[in-house]
Each structure stands twice: as structure tokens, then as C-alpha cells.
Design an enzyme around this catalytic site. Structure first.
Site: not given
Ligand code: FAD
Ligand code: NAP
Length: 312
Positions: A134, A137-138
Site C-alpha cells: 500500500c 499508506c506507507d
Molecule cells: P479487511 O480489513 O480485509 O477485513 C476482512 C476481515 O474478514 C478479515 O479480518 C478476515 O479475517 C475476515 N474474513 C474473511 N473471510 C472470512 C470468512 N470466510 N469468515 C469469517 N471471516 C472472514 N488503509 C488505510 O486507510 N491506511 C493505511 O495506512 C493502510 N495501510 C495498510 C497497510 C497494510 C500492510 C495493508 C495490508 C493494508 C493497509 N491499508 C491501509 C488498507 C486497509 O487495511 C483495508 O482497506 C481495510 O482493512 C479494508 O477493510 P475491510 O473491512 O473491507 O476488509
């Protein structure tokens, strides 16, 4: 029967739960197979979530208070993986990893996405400590420093351009000598004198120490080698949305998805299946940011609430 089942406990799922329960839904369960928090908990530093910035804040720090707040109004968490969701008649059935099934009137699908790994040595070891997926982000952590980008698609080239505005130099490492990114993007990269192309090349190994990444060992197709002493490498080799839960027994998906497998929603996070909402990284055109996922979750939670109230 649940009023609402939320699949995924990242920023989108947690916020959906907060809005659905605070709005009055009594029977809402979030199925999150791990600890709630989502993929941002892997980030070593986050500074673009509005309102809560402090020096050195990790993704884990950011997410730590979310479950308590989101569960304060009655949201329950089941630490179970959902294997499949189906719809028979008006209601949904969740098929859990332990073989149990759970019925729900409405479902918020918020399983997020998983950036693909390239597979080089040290990629996992230094993930979040120099290896990132990302740049928004970083990238700022490498302000004025040299960094590297891996990949030859639109994301890699666009992010290399973004990083070139921040960093002193960007090495763009790609395994071929032509790019699959759109020609105008390739042209902008070619013209940018802060981007050095490292073509027909792959990363053999990332190396470093307890403080993080120190550099990359590069292997070229012709057998030659090169060392790049960079504190950061951004890996953009594609992204997988976690959509397998929507897969039905006949191989089709429960709702419409695009060619990348992203769930198609409208501005209210409605899928084309009544009562099924999708939020966060898993949905089409997601900005892949915590603040955007939380916003989607809020919208989906409110829509789920309306849907249940209309059916009562
Ligand atoms: P996710 O955060 O992916 O959460 C989905 C969840 O669903 C997970 O916890 C997973 O375990 C769960 N899950 C999946 N499938 C199943 C299933 N079948 N049954 C039960 N549970 C399940 N964004 C920023 O805004 N700023 C930043 O600085 C930033 N830095 C980042 C750094 C890194 C290293 C990464 C990897 C991402 C970063 N992001 C950042 C992006 C941000 O993390 C994502 O956009 C955000 O987390 C998305 O949220 P979400 O809830 O859609 O999905
Ligand atoms: P992508 O198009 O799949 O490109 C992935 C890149 O990573 C390819 O260049 C690929 O090399 C390389 N790669 C794959 N596995 C690798 C590995 N193990 N090691 C090293 N390199 C590897 O992914 P994306 O760039 O994330 O784009 C995804 C989709 O979104 C595409 O359809 C893209 O057009 C679209 N997109 C569009 C825009 C835009 O319109 N502005 C912006 C971003 C993304 P090869 O080329 O050799 O296969």
C-alpha cells in the site's frame, strides 16, 4: 434466526455491526474467523485515518478500541469461518467451518481482500517492516529515500508514479520488458526521471535485520545479479478479493461480481440479491482504505436495518 449476519470483522464489518445495533437491531452476529480488526492490523504505522493520529501509531493500535465500541450496542462476535452463504426463499443460510448452519434475514458481506504475494524469500518476514502492499499508506515513510516497486500492471506503475513524488528514486522491477499497464501510464513512467526500470528481473531475496528491510537481491533473466539497498519495497502483483464464501454448489456466485471477482454494489451497498449487502475492499471500485471501508460498513449497516424493519 439472526436479524443480520455480518461476515468479516475488519473496519467494514465492525462498523456495519455498530450502525445496525445502535440503530435498534437486536440480533446481530459478526462472524470473524480471527480477532476483529482486519488486514490493517498488519500495518506498522497508520497516519491517514482522520481524528486519531499520533506518532508511531500501528494498525493494531488504531483497531484496538473498535471491537469494544462496536459491540457496546449488542453486536456479538463468533470466531468462526463462514464457508458458504446461500439463500433459500427469503432468508440466508450461513454454513460454518464446524458444520453448523445459521439462518439470517439479511447479510452484510465484508470479507475484504488479500494482496497477492510474489513469493520471494523474506517477503513474509519483512511484511509490514519494509515490504508493503500500500503506497498511499506507507509511501510517506520513505520520503526522500530510495525505494522499489514490484509488478508491471496498472497498480504497480501508478503507485510507482505516486512514490516518485515522495521518494528520491523508485526502482520499478518487472519480470518482463513490456508492461500490461495502460499505454499512457507506461509513457508517464518512461518520462519520469526518478523511476529506474529494472526489467526482465525478479526479486530473489529481501534481506535486513530486526529494524526492518535493508535491501533486495535481484536476479535477471540473463543470469546476472544486482543488489538494491532500499528500505522499502512495494509489491503490486495483483489482489484477490475474498469472495469464495459466495460460491454456490454449482460454481456460480450468489450475487453479481465483475471480472476481478469484486462484488457489484450500488451506492447503498446493495448487491443484486435482496437483503445481501457488500462493504469494504470486497466490493467493486473500493478505494482500499480503512476510512472508506468503515464508511461502506456504516451504509450497509443502516441499509440492513431498514431492510429488516420493512419486513417486520
Ligand atoms: P479487511 O480489513 O480485509 O477485513 C476482512 C476481515 O474478514 C478479515 O479480518 C478476515 O479475517 C475476515 N474474513 C474473511 N473471510 C472470512 C470468512 N470466510 N469468515 C469469517 N471471516 C472472514 N488503509 C488505510 O486507510 N491506511 C493505511 O495506512 C493502510 N495501510 C495498510 C497497510 C497494510 C500492510 C495493508 C495490508 C493494508 C493497509 N491499508 C491501509 C488498507 C486497509 O487495511 C483495508 O482497506 C481495510 O482493512 C479494508 O477493510 P475491510 O473491512 O473491507 O476488509
Ligand atoms: P495485474 O494487472 O494482474 O498485474 C499484476 C502484475 O504483477 C503483472 O505485471 C504481472 O506480471 C506481475 N506479477 C504477477 N505475479 C508476479 C510474481 N509472482 N512476481 C513478480 N511479478 C508478478 O494487477 P493490478 O496491476 O493490480 O491490476 C488489477 C486490475 O485492475 C487490472 O485489470 C488493471 O487494469 C486494473 N487497474 C486499473 C487501473 C486504472 O484503470 N487506472 C488502475 C489499477 C488497476 P506479468 O505482466 O508478466 O503477468
Amino acid at each position: 434466526m439472526l436479524d443480520c449476519a455480518i461476515i468479516g470483522g475488519g473496519p467494514a464489518g465492525l462498523t456495519a455491526g455498530l450502525y445496525a445495533t445502535r440503530g435498534g437491531l437486536k440480533n446481530v452476529t459478526m462472524f470473524e474467523m480471527g480477532a476483529p480488526g482486519g488486514q490493517i492490523t498488519q500495518s506498522s504505522e497508520i497516519e491517514n485515518y482522520p481524528g486519531v493520529f499520533r506518532e508511531g501509531m500501528t494498525g493494531m493500535d488504531l483497531m484496538e478500541p473498535w471491537p469494544n465500541q462496536c459491540m457496546h450496542f449488542g453486536l456479538k462476535h463468533e470466531m468462526k469461518e463462514v464457508k458458504r452463504v446461500t439463500k433459500e426463499g427469503e432468508n440466508f443460510t450461513l454454513h460454518l467451518d464446524n458444520g453448523d448452519t445459521v439462518e439470517a434475514m439479511t447479510v452484510v458481506f465484508a470479507t475484504g481482500s488479500t494482496p497477492r504475494r510474489a513469493g520471494f524469500d523474506g517477503e513474509e518476514e519483512f511484511f509490514g517492516k519494509g515490504v508493503s502492499t500500500c503506497a498511499t499508506c506507507d509511501g510517506f515513510f520513505y520520503k526522500g529515500k530510495e525505494t522499489a516497486v514490484l509488478g508491471g500492471g496498472d497498480t504497480a506503475l501508478e503507485e510507482a508514479l505516486y512514490l516518485a513524488n515522495i521518494c528520491s528514486k523508485v526502482y520499478l522491477i518487472h519480470r518482463r520488458d513490456t508492461f500490461r499497464a495502460a499505454p499512457p501510464t507506461v509513457e508517464r513512467v518512461m518520462k519520469n526521471d526518478k523511476i529506474e526500470l529494472v526489467l526482465n528481473a525478479s526479486i530473489d531475496k529481501a534481506f535486513g535485520g530486526p529494524m526492518g528491510l535493508d535491501g533486495l537481491e535481484i536476479a535477471f533473466k540473463d543470469g546476472s545479479k544486482r543488489t538494491l539497498n532500499v528500505p522499502g519495497v512495494f509489491v503490486f502483483v495483483g489482489n484477490n478479493v475474498n469472495n469464495h464464501v459466495l460460491r454456490q454448489a454449482d460454481g456460480s456466485y450468489l450475487c453479481a461480481t465483475n471480472d476481478n471477482g469484486e462484488v457489484i454494489v450500488d451506492l447503498k451497498m446493495h448487491t443484486d440479491v435482496e437483503g445481501l449487502f457488500a462493504a469494504g475492499d470486497v466490493r467493486v471500485d473500493a478505494a482500499k482504505q480503512v476510512v472508506c471501508a468503515a464508511s461502506d460498513g456504516a451504509i450497509a449497516g443502516m441499509q440492513a436495518l431498514d431492510y429488516v424493519l420493512e419486513r417486520q
